[in-house]
Design an enzyme around this catalytic site. Structure first.
Site, mmCIF file in Angstrom:
data_model
loop_
_atom_site.group_PDB
_atom_site.id
_atom_site.type_symbol
_atom_site.label_atom_id
_atom_site.label_comp_id
_atom_site.label_asym_id
_atom_site.label_seq_id
_atom_site.Cartn_x
_atom_site.Cartn_y
_atom_site.Cartn_z
ATOM 1 N N LYS A 167 -14.201 -36.714 30.468
ATOM 2 C CA LYS A 167 -12.932 -37.433 30.249
ATOM 3 C C LYS A 167 -11.959 -37.263 31.424
ATOM 4 O O LYS A 167 -10.830 -37.734 31.369
ATOM 5 C CB LYS A 167 -12.278 -36.940 28.962
ATOM 6 C CG LYS A 167 -13.232 -36.956 27.770
ATOM 7 C CD LYS A 167 -12.616 -37.503 26.540
ATOM 8 C CE LYS A 167 -13.630 -37.485 25.402
ATOM 9 N NZ LYS A 167 -13.222 -38.293 24.274
ATOM 10 N N ASN A 184 -9.916 -40.075 9.210
ATOM 11 C CA ASN A 184 -10.337 -38.668 9.246
ATOM 12 C C ASN A 184 -9.243 -37.795 8.634
ATOM 13 O O ASN A 184 -8.212 -38.300 8.221
ATOM 14 C CB ASN A 184 -10.667 -38.250 10.685
ATOM 15 C CG ASN A 184 -9.486 -38.479 11.606
ATOM 16 O OD1 ASN A 184 -8.435 -37.868 11.457
ATOM 17 N ND2 ASN A 184 -9.638 -39.410 12.543
ATOM 18 N N ASP A 224 -13.851 -42.610 15.955
ATOM 19 C CA ASP A 224 -14.742 -43.019 17.041
ATOM 20 C C ASP A 224 -15.240 -44.453 16.894
ATOM 21 O O ASP A 224 -15.639 -45.085 17.855
ATOM 22 C CB ASP A 224 -15.949 -42.080 17.105
ATOM 23 C CG ASP A 224 -15.552 -40.714 17.634
ATOM 24 O OD1 ASP A 224 -14.563 -40.645 18.378
ATOM 25 O OD2 ASP A 224 -16.224 -39.715 17.289
HETATM 26 N N1 CTP Z 1 -10.033 -39.378 22.025
HETATM 27 C C1 CTP Z 1 -9.410 -40.544 22.422
HETATM 28 N N2 CTP Z 1 -9.923 -41.746 22.063
HETATM 29 C C2 CTP Z 1 -11.036 -41.822 21.321
HETATM 30 C C3 CTP Z 1 -11.705 -40.644 20.910
HETATM 31 C C4 CTP Z 1 -11.157 -39.427 21.283
HETATM 32 O O1 CTP Z 1 -8.367 -40.460 23.085
HETATM 33 N N3 CTP Z 1 -11.503 -43.011 20.973
HETATM 34 C C5 CTP Z 1 -9.467 -38.098 22.476
HETATM 35 C C6 CTP Z 1 -8.917 -37.218 21.382
HETATM 36 O O2 CTP Z 1 -7.533 -37.462 21.171
HETATM 37 C C7 CTP Z 1 -9.158 -35.839 21.935
HETATM 38 C C8 CTP Z 1 -10.406 -35.993 22.797
HETATM 39 O O3 CTP Z 1 -10.525 -37.383 23.054
HETATM 40 O O4 CTP Z 1 -8.111 -35.438 22.787
HETATM 41 C C9 CTP Z 1 -11.686 -35.508 22.188
HETATM 42 O O5 CTP Z 1 -11.849 -36.034 20.892
HETATM 43 P P1 CTP Z 1 -13.136 -35.685 20.016
HETATM 44 O O6 CTP Z 1 -13.090 -36.505 18.763
HETATM 45 O O7 CTP Z 1 -13.322 -34.204 19.921
HETATM 46 O O8 CTP Z 1 -14.266 -36.183 20.980
HETATM 47 P P2 CTP Z 1 -15.016 -37.537 21.145
HETATM 48 O O9 CTP Z 1 -14.809 -38.005 22.539
HETATM 49 O O10 CTP Z 1 -14.642 -38.488 20.056
HETATM 50 O O11 CTP Z 1 -16.499 -37.050 21.012
HETATM 51 P P3 CTP Z 1 -17.318 -36.564 19.703
HETATM 52 O O12 CTP Z 1 -16.564 -37.044 18.492
HETATM 53 O O13 CTP Z 1 -18.637 -37.217 19.883
HETATM 54 O O14 CTP Z 1 -17.384 -35.063 19.806
#
Ligand code: CTP
Length: 397
Positions: A341, A209, A278
């Site tokens: 979370k 990303n 993700d």
């Molecule tokens: N995060 C994490 N591990 C993952 C995905 C996300 O620790 N595998 C953490 C990121 O560092 C951030 C938070 O979760 O602090 C939210 O990340 P975000 O990408 O906004 O959310 P997601 O849980 O991935 O949900 P989505 O992408 O569906 O919005």
């Protein structure tokens, strides 16, 4: 950033003196009031006019200069200084300072200073290794001088080894740590994740990303400057590793998870600012992708949610902060993440607003906790980091 702060820079007779010109300029750009004091020998390497032009202040060399501004100039300057840095510091000046000898403007002023004194030795390796120099450095430490470890490399004399003046950025970071913030995080252990993760498809291609790590690195710097013991788990970034921070470099989400899992239990504050991919590819064969034209289906599995893991395994008294990158329904989606979370705070930023998100030096964030939602204006990432830390400390205390 440094408005109202007085920095005294001492420059002694070493070829590395040119770096101090850039350091003076970096400090002035942050609005510090900078006065440079040179030894007589230093003027053989760099002209005092360089420093006068950069700082707008008279560059002091001789104690008995008749065109002085103050009645007893060295004492007035010593009283005003918030920090003194002697960079580069020769073996000779280190020896004089270690024994309280005050025979010129620089050594006289330093002897009169009550503020923190930081010394950056720069000299030939053999001079540095000489037990007399080492004893003098040890003596300075005993008298509460901070010593910046000389860098290793090719020295001006042609020798290889320790004795180089570290970069201006390193010198600047030492000054910032001393004067920028109160040490209100002293004794706190902080874990921060930053940057992107990279999920390999095959030996050539990957999924990742646009994260640059700027927000996480700003948080690491601010926490370290405020006195915390910081561990930074960083995905691959093009940024310089912050000073005063223990950095663990990782590549994939799995590596990041392992690094976090190994240390998080010991932390008072955990801030997950990384943009973890993700999904990660599974069982992709290199040849299959190469041979196929048109649509390619890559089998994916979800990566381990690191924030969720830490939230669910939270230790008593720990504070867990996550980030949320949203394109729509910012507050609603970020608030849902606070729940799902099990975090204590979510810092939400919209990817749709100019001045916010990846790669910029500013950010527009909303801080969401169980009982409060606070939107901040567009601010530099260092300021955003400081406000996030203020809020976390309020909740912890
Ligand atoms: N995060 C994490 N591990 C993952 C995905 C996300 O620790 N595998 C953490 C990121 O560092 C951030 C938070 O979760 O602090 C939210 O990340 P975000 O990408 O906004 O959310 P997601 O849980 O991935 O949900 P989505 O992408 O569906 O919005």
């Amino acid at each position: 950033m440094l408005k109202g702060k007085t920095v005294v820079l001492g420059v002694t007779g070493s070829i590395a003196a040119y770096k101090t010109a850039n350091l003076a300029s970096m400090l002035v750009k942050q609005h510090a009031d900078v006065t440079v004091i040179m030894t007589e020998n230093a003027t053989n390497f760099i002209n005092p006019i360089t420093f006068e032009t950069l700082t707008g202040n008279k560059c002091l060399v001789d104690t008995f200069d008749r065109s002085f501004q103050y009645s007893v100039e060295h004492v007035a300057l010593a009283n005003k200084a918030d920090v003194v840095m002697i960079a580069p510091a020769t073996a000779n000046v280190i020896a004089k300072l270690a024994h309280g000898i005050a025979d010129d403007m620089l050594t006289t002023t330093v002897l009169a200073c009550k503020c923190k004194k930081i010394v950056a030795p720069a000299m030939n390796t053999n001079m540095l290794d000489n037990p007399m120099t080492q004893d003098n450095i040890h003596r300075l430490r005993k008298y509460d001088f901070e010593i910046i470890e000389p860098a290793k490399g090719r020295l001006a004399c042609g020798d290889e080894g320790a004795g180089k003046l570290p970069s201006e950025e390193v010198l600047f970071a030492h000054i910032l740590r001393e004067i920028l913030y109160e040490k209100d995080m002293a004794g706190k252990k902080v874990l921060i994740t930053a940057g992107p993760t990279i999920e390999s498809i095959d030996p050539v291609r990957y999924i990742s990303n646009h994260s640059t790590g700027k927000m996480g690195y700003a948080l690491a710097r601010v926490c370290a400057y405020r006195g915390a013991e910081v561990t930074l788990v960083s995905g691959r970034c093009a940024l310089a590793i912050p000073e005063f921070v223990k950095t663990i470099e990782v590549v994939s989400a799995e590596d990041m998870f392992e690094a976090v899992e190994a240390v998080y239990e010991d932390m008072d504050i955990v801030i997950m600012a990384a943009a973890v991919a993700d999904y990660t590819p599974v069982n992709v064969s290199d040849s299959k992708i190469k041979k196929k034209e048109g649509d390619i289906t890559i089998p994916l599995k979800r990566t381990q949610d690191i924030l969720k893991y830490v939230g669910e395994h939270k230790k008593p008294g720990q504070f867990i902060c996550g980030f949320a990158m949203e394109t729509d329904d910012l507050v609603a989606n970020a608030t849902a993440k606070l729940e799902s979370k099990k975090a204590d705070m979510i810092v939400a930023n919209s990817l749709r607003e100019p001045g916010a998100g990846f790669a910029t030096d500013t950010n527009i964030v909303t801080l969401i906790t169980k009982d409060n939602t606070q939107r901040l204006t567009c601010l530099p990432k260092d300021t955003v980091a400081s406000v996030i830390v203020d809020e976390i400390l309020k909740k912890l205390n």
